[in-house]
Design an enzyme around this catalytic site. Sequence first.
Site, PDB file in Angstrom:
ATOM      1  N   ALA A   1       0.777  -1.200   0.081  1.00 39.48           N
ATOM      2  CA  ALA A   1       0.079  -0.039  -0.080  1.00 39.48           C
ATOM      3  C   ALA A   1       0.973   1.210   0.034  1.00 39.48           C
ATOM      4  O   ALA A   1       2.002   1.219   0.647  1.00 39.48           O
ATOM      5  CB  ALA A   1      -0.841   0.036   1.146  1.00 39.48           C
TER       6      ALA A   1
ATOM      7  N   GLY B   1      -0.048  -5.143   0.570  1.00 39.48           N
ATOM      8  CA  GLY B   1      -0.994  -5.156  -0.510  1.00 39.48           C
ATOM      9  C   GLY B   1      -0.725  -5.672  -1.798  1.00 39.48           C
ATOM     10  O   GLY B   1      -1.921  -6.389  -2.429  1.00 39.48           O
TER      11      GLY B   1
ATOM     12  N   GLU C   1      -1.293  -9.415  -1.280  1.00 43.57           N
ATOM     13  CA  GLU C   1      -2.872  -9.543  -0.973  1.00 43.57           C
ATOM     14  C   GLU C   1      -3.270  -9.546  -2.301  1.00 43.57           C
ATOM     15  O   GLU C   1      -4.204 -10.452  -2.845  1.00 43.57           O
ATOM     16  CB  GLU C   1      -3.409  -8.657  -0.254  1.00 43.57           C
TER      17      GLU C   1
ATOM     18  N   GLU D   1       3.084  -5.411   7.492  1.00 39.26           N
ATOM     19  CA  GLU D   1       2.237  -4.516   8.066  1.00 39.26           C
ATOM     20  C   GLU D   1       2.464  -4.377   9.747  1.00 39.26           C
ATOM     21  O   GLU D   1       2.017  -3.287  10.150  1.00 39.26           O
ATOM     22  CB  GLU D   1       0.725  -4.922   7.970  1.00 39.26           C
TER      23      GLU D   1
END
Length: 260
Positions: free
Chosen positions: A65, A110, A113, A133
Site C-alpha cells: 500500500a 497489499g 494480497e 504490516e
Amino acid sequence: MNFETISLIREDKIGIITIDRPDRYNALDLQTEIEIGSAMDELDDESIKGVMITGEGEKAFSAGADIVPYLEMNLVKSIPYMKKLKEVLWKIENFNKPVLAAINGFCLGGGLELALACHFRIASDKSVFGFPEIDVGVFPGNGGSQRLARLIGKGRALWYVATGDQIKAEDALALGIVHKIVPRATLLDSCKDFLLNNLFKKPPIALYAAITSINKGVEMDLDSACQLDLDLASLCMGTEDFKEGVKAFVEKRKPKFKGV
C-alpha cells in the site's frame, strides 16, 4: 477508460494489467486499486480468455500500500476504504476466466494480497514476498491473512503475518505461495506461454468450474464442498465440450473445445 496508474493491453486473447508506478515500487493507493477493478470489468468479454496482472519495472510487482495517505486515516475513514479494496480482490478471485499474477521483485503487503487473490502465480527468481504490516501497527486485513492461511496452513501463515519476515522466491515455491519460478528475463513470456499453450487449450467451462470449486469449497465443510463438486461436475458433463473431450479421447486425438 483512461487509466493513470495502470496500463491495460490486449494481446492474443490475454488482458494484461500492469501496475504503472515504478517510481513508487508500484505501491497501491485507492485510485490504483479502483483502476485495477475497472480494468477487470473491461476485460469481462468474449474476446478475452484470461488475465495477467504484473508490475512495471525491475524492482517490484507491488511493494504494498501507498502508506502516505494513511497518515490521515481514522476509524471512520478506514471501514469504507477497506470495503472498496475488498471488492476489487473479490472481483479478481471470482473472475470467470483464469487470472495469473506475473511477479517480479518485491511482492509485499497489499501487493501480496493482490497476488493471492489471483488464481495462479508465477514468479521470477528475483521475487521477495511478505506481509510487513505488523511493523506499522496493523496486519494484512484485505483478506491476505486468510488467503495465506488457507494456502500454507494456519501456523506458518501466523508466523509470517506476526513477524513480518520476508520470503525468498525458492521458499515461496516450497510453501506453495507461487506455482512456478522462472528466470527474470523469461517471466512475461513464460506467463503468456502458460496461458496460451496450457490453460487456453482447456475447456473453459470446466476450467471455471474447477477454479470455483476449489476457491469456494475450501471454505465449506467437506459434505457441502463435495456437493458443490458434484453439482459443478454434472454441469460440465452436460456441455458439448465434455462430449468432444470424451470423443477425442476414444479416437486418440486432441480435442477441439469451443466453450459450449
